[in-house]
Design an enzyme around this catalytic site. Structure first.
Site, PDB file in Angstrom:
ATOM      1  N   GLU A   1      -9.752  -2.033   5.089  1.00  0.00           N
ATOM      2  CA  GLU A   1     -10.389  -1.737   6.361  1.00  0.00           C
ATOM      3  C   GLU A   1     -11.660  -2.584   6.524  1.00  0.00           C
ATOM      4  O   GLU A   1     -12.197  -3.101   5.541  1.00  0.00           O
ATOM      5  CB  GLU A   1     -10.758  -0.248   6.413  1.00  0.00           C
ATOM      6  CG  GLU A   1      -9.561   0.708   6.274  1.00  0.00           C
ATOM      7  CD  GLU A   1      -8.735   0.841   7.557  1.00  0.00           C
ATOM      8  OE1 GLU A   1      -8.591  -0.136   8.311  1.00  0.00           O
ATOM      9  OE2 GLU A   1      -8.223   1.946   7.793  1.00  0.00           O
TER      10      GLU A   1
ATOM     11  N   ASN B   1      -7.869  -3.043  13.976  1.00  0.00           N
ATOM     12  CA  ASN B   1      -9.241  -3.354  13.555  1.00  0.00           C
ATOM     13  C   ASN B   1      -9.292  -4.556  12.620  1.00  0.00           C
ATOM     14  O   ASN B   1     -10.315  -4.804  11.998  1.00  0.00           O
ATOM     15  CB  ASN B   1      -9.865  -2.120  12.878  1.00  0.00           C
ATOM     16  CG  ASN B   1      -9.081  -1.678  11.644  1.00  0.00           C
ATOM     17  OD1 ASN B   1      -8.141  -2.348  11.222  1.00  0.00           O
ATOM     18  ND2 ASN B   1      -9.467  -0.551  11.060  1.00  0.00           N
TER      19      ASN B   1
ATOM     20  N   ASP C   1       0.827  -1.210   0.000  1.00  0.00           N
ATOM     21  CA  ASP C   1       0.000   0.000   0.000  1.00  0.00           C
ATOM     22  C   ASP C   1       0.862   1.260   0.000  1.00  0.00           C
ATOM     23  O   ASP C   1       2.073   1.209   0.221  1.00  0.00           O
ATOM     24  CB  ASP C   1      -0.963   0.002   1.197  1.00  0.00           C
ATOM     25  CG  ASP C   1      -0.338  -0.570   2.459  1.00  0.00           C
ATOM     26  OD1 ASP C   1       0.898  -0.529   2.573  1.00  0.00           O
ATOM     27  OD2 ASP C   1      -1.082  -1.058   3.327  1.00  0.00           O
TER      28      ASP C   1
HETATM   29  C1  F6R Z   1       1.278  -1.545   6.101  1.00  0.00           C
HETATM   30  C2  F6R Z   1       0.044  -2.267   6.216  1.00  0.00           C
HETATM   31  C3  F6R Z   1      -0.767  -2.305   7.450  1.00  0.00           C
HETATM   32  C4  F6R Z   1       0.045  -2.566   8.711  1.00  0.00           C
HETATM   33  C5  F6R Z   1      -0.829  -2.530   9.938  1.00  0.00           C
HETATM   34  C6  F6R Z   1      -0.051  -2.756  11.219  1.00  0.00           C
HETATM   35  O1  F6R Z   1       1.851  -1.733   4.821  1.00  0.00           O
HETATM   36  O2  F6R Z   1      -0.327  -2.821   5.252  1.00  0.00           O
HETATM   37  O3  F6R Z   1      -1.749  -3.302   7.322  1.00  0.00           O
HETATM   38  O4  F6R Z   1       0.658  -3.821   8.598  1.00  0.00           O
HETATM   39  O5  F6R Z   1      -1.471  -1.287  10.016  1.00  0.00           O
HETATM   40  O6  F6R Z   1       0.820  -1.699  11.407  1.00  0.00           O
HETATM   41  P1  F6R Z   1       1.877  -1.736  12.603  1.00  0.00           P
HETATM   42  O7  F6R Z   1       2.797  -2.862  12.285  1.00  0.00           O
HETATM   43  O8  F6R Z   1       2.558  -0.409  12.551  1.00  0.00           O
HETATM   44  O9  F6R Z   1       1.110  -1.964  13.849  1.00  0.00           O
END
Ligand code: F6R
Length: 239
Positions: free
Chosen positions: A142, A135, A67
């Site tokens: 999401e 979440n 992403d």
């Molecule tokens: C980032 C991504 C997100 C993160 C998720 C957890 O490329 O795709 O899904 O993996 O938000 O983020 P952290 O590891 O910072 O808790």
């Protein structure tokens, strides 16, 4: 799902990192799907540590990131392009032409998402690394009423904005991102998910024991035939 509960983030980094290093040594032109955020950092540290010791080369590795934020210059320190260079690529011999991102600044978002989906279909990801949102999001898919298929522009939820806004101390955090779809993530031959901390405990319980529902996008991983999960005791506390 193969689940490993480890003592801490460093142990997760070693175990997940070793899985990647072994896979790269077995297939030097492997195609990796990569994630950003705090969770994969110890894994990236292990991988470039092994590169620095001469135990692995990323010269022929090809990567696709999950992403990217919308309307954030690529050069901004918070772009996922910058993140990947700082946390992994710049410490290795990976070639710039082999690293791929969604372009969050594309004028034609639909065409950009189509381009990425087609590139992913041609490349065929061997191993996809994932973190998980509080979440239950994977990539930036999401919670929703349906699972997504290909890449698309997503409005980030308040949960994600609250979790990630601490990184944006100079400019406000973008509220939109481009993300690979759940369908594309599921096409990876193997998936490795890393999670640390009690803030992830609800999401991990829903992902592993909950019903498969787009309300917890990560729950779809129950339908993938080759998923390895590394988490610490805090993330596992509701299992
Ligand atoms: C980032 C991504 C997100 C993160 C998720 C957890 O490329 O795709 O899904 O993996 O938000 O983020 P952290 O590891 O910072 O808790």
């Amino acid at each position: 799902m193969e689940i490993f509960i480890m003592d801490n983030a460093e142990e997760i980094g070693k175990a997940a990192g070793k899985l990647f290093v072994d896979a790269i040594n077995k297939k030097p032109n492997i195609v990796l799907g990569l994630a950003t955020g705090a969770s994969p950092v110890p894994t990236y540290q292990y991988i470039y540590g092994e590169y620095q010791k001469g135990n692995v080369s990323l010269r022929d590795v090809v990567t696709y990131n999950l992403d990217e934020y919308v309307d954030l210059p690529k050069s901004d320190k918070n772009s996922y392009y910058s993140f990947m260079h700082t946390e992994l690529f710049d410490h290795t011999d990976i070639r710039e032409e082999n690293v791929h991102f969604l372009d969050g600044n594309a004028a034609d978002v639909e065409a950009e998402c189509k381009r990425y989906d087609e590139a992913l279909d041609r490349a065929q990801v061997d191993i996809q690394l994932l973190g998980i949102g509080r979440n239950g999001h994977i990539g930036f898919n999401e919670p929703s009423i349906c699972f997504t298929k290909g890449a698309f522009k997503v409005k980030l939820t308040q949960s994600t904005i609250s979790a990630n806004s601490m990184y944006f101390n100079e400019n406000p955090m973008p509220h939109y991102a481009l993300t690979m779809g759940v369908g594309s993530i599921m096409k990876a031959k193997k998936i490795v998910l890393v999670a640390t901390g009690s803030a992830k405990a609800d999401a991990m319980a829903a992902m592993i024991h909950g019903e498969v529902t787009p309300v917890c996008p990560a729950s779809i991983l129950q339908f993938h035939h080759d998923v390895v999960v590394f988490m610490d005791k805090d993330a596992a506390k509701l299992l």
